[in-house]
Motif scaffolding. Sequence first.
Motif, mmCIF file in Angstrom:
data_model
loop_
_atom_site.group_PDB
_atom_site.id
_atom_site.type_symbol
_atom_site.label_atom_id
_atom_site.label_comp_id
_atom_site.label_asym_id
_atom_site.label_seq_id
_atom_site.Cartn_x
_atom_site.Cartn_y
_atom_site.Cartn_z
ATOM 1 N N LYS A 181 -13.262 -0.480 -31.775
ATOM 2 C CA LYS A 181 -12.875 0.522 -30.786
ATOM 3 C C LYS A 181 -13.938 1.604 -30.674
ATOM 4 O O LYS A 181 -14.782 1.748 -31.557
ATOM 5 N N ARG A 232 -12.095 -0.673 -25.505
ATOM 6 C CA ARG A 232 -10.825 0.031 -25.305
ATOM 7 C C ARG A 232 -9.801 -0.895 -24.675
ATOM 8 O O ARG A 232 -10.130 -1.971 -24.169
ATOM 9 N N GLN A 272 -4.984 -2.245 -30.868
ATOM 10 C CA GLN A 272 -6.234 -2.627 -30.227
ATOM 11 C C GLN A 272 -7.191 -3.270 -31.224
ATOM 12 O O GLN A 272 -7.897 -4.228 -30.883
#
Length: 440
Positions: A181, A232, A272
């Motif tokens: 990320k 993202r 994520q």
Amino acid sequence: MANPLIAIVGRPNVGKSTLFNKIAGRKISITENRPGVTRDRLYADASWRGRNFTVVDTGGIELKSEDVMWKEILRQADTAIETAEVILLMLDGREELTASDYDVAEKLRRSKKPVILVINKVDNYSPDKLSEYYALGLGEPFAVSAEHSQGIGDVLDEALTYFGDGEEEDTESLKIAVVGKPNAGKSSLVNRLLGFERSIVTDIAGTTRDAIDTRFTLDGQKYTLIDTAGIRRKKNVSDDVEYYSVMRAFDAVRRADVCLLVVDSAEGLTEQDVKIIGYVHEQGKPSVIVMNKWDVIEKDSKTINKFEEKLHFDLKFMDYFKSVYISAKTGQRADKVLKIAREAFENTNRRITTGTLNDLMLDAVRTNEPPATGGRRLKIYYCSQPSVCPPTFVLFVNDEELMHFSYKRYLENVLRRSFDFSGTPIRIVCRKRSETEGGY
């Protein structure tokens, strides 16, 4: 250092996926006589006249459609066009030129990339059939029949002329993609490993836009570090530049030998992070979970054990991972990262002899016999390992449908307990053989 990329683009239903499959030498894209079947980009490595390259299939381009799906397909195609060395614009030779064909041709001219005009479904070639296509302003058209493998060699010969002499493939350098990320510390880790500031490091998410390759040698071992943009969640990608950056990060995973998955320890493993790690797993890449910013964690003697338990719980689908707890900022344990990455790469290249494999499978079946399904029981005749990266094992059985996922997982665990496959996924594939051969 990556193979030259050939992108196949064009309107829907002109035969792009059929051509892609022919060049790849195997059926990868779904080919169906309706538009919109291919949505995402598909890649395959191929070679022609001794030259290696990568070919990418894209969805059909509809420039003026307002439909959400077609807009997404166009974005994917744009990424392929941007990263390709050569573009194959494919048209249907049985249809008249349309305004959309001229629009696509104009779009490709603006890209400043070499474009080869491929006219498909021309089974009976004559020069008169191709004369109208010169109006597109893309040079000489090539007549092919992708379905019947006619004319494809001429197209590839032309494509090779745009590759130049190329750079000799770097087979000695270990290519390591650093992914994760935004703001997890990827660039800081790269700079720490290199010993100098190669990437810009700020606290602003999204500082790194491109996948940056840097070669270096340490203790006689050659490495290439690929620093990538932060990945993202899709809905949070704000503009086309960032969209392309994320796509390049995924492309970096595809061409890497090992992936370092950098996680912010202070934030912990997020949804994520799991998605990114899952993508690396699906690509069959060996990986190391790098828990960064370990210096800011309040610790006691059980802290690492608690983090490890949490990682194994959240990553049950790939509990083979290797992990290391570091601080890129202070350098704490950063010197272990490359060593662990090297171990994961060695494990993904591990080969087991056929005799050893079959002895192991025989013991595994005797210890835990396959369950019966519908009155029939799975029989395993023999096992082989045809490939590595990732290690792939083929089980020849009486019926692939009788292989339950739980028993396949049992066999995977047997392999992992017997040999060091830590850090790498392994694949187990079943193929049917005659029941007259007998089994374990």
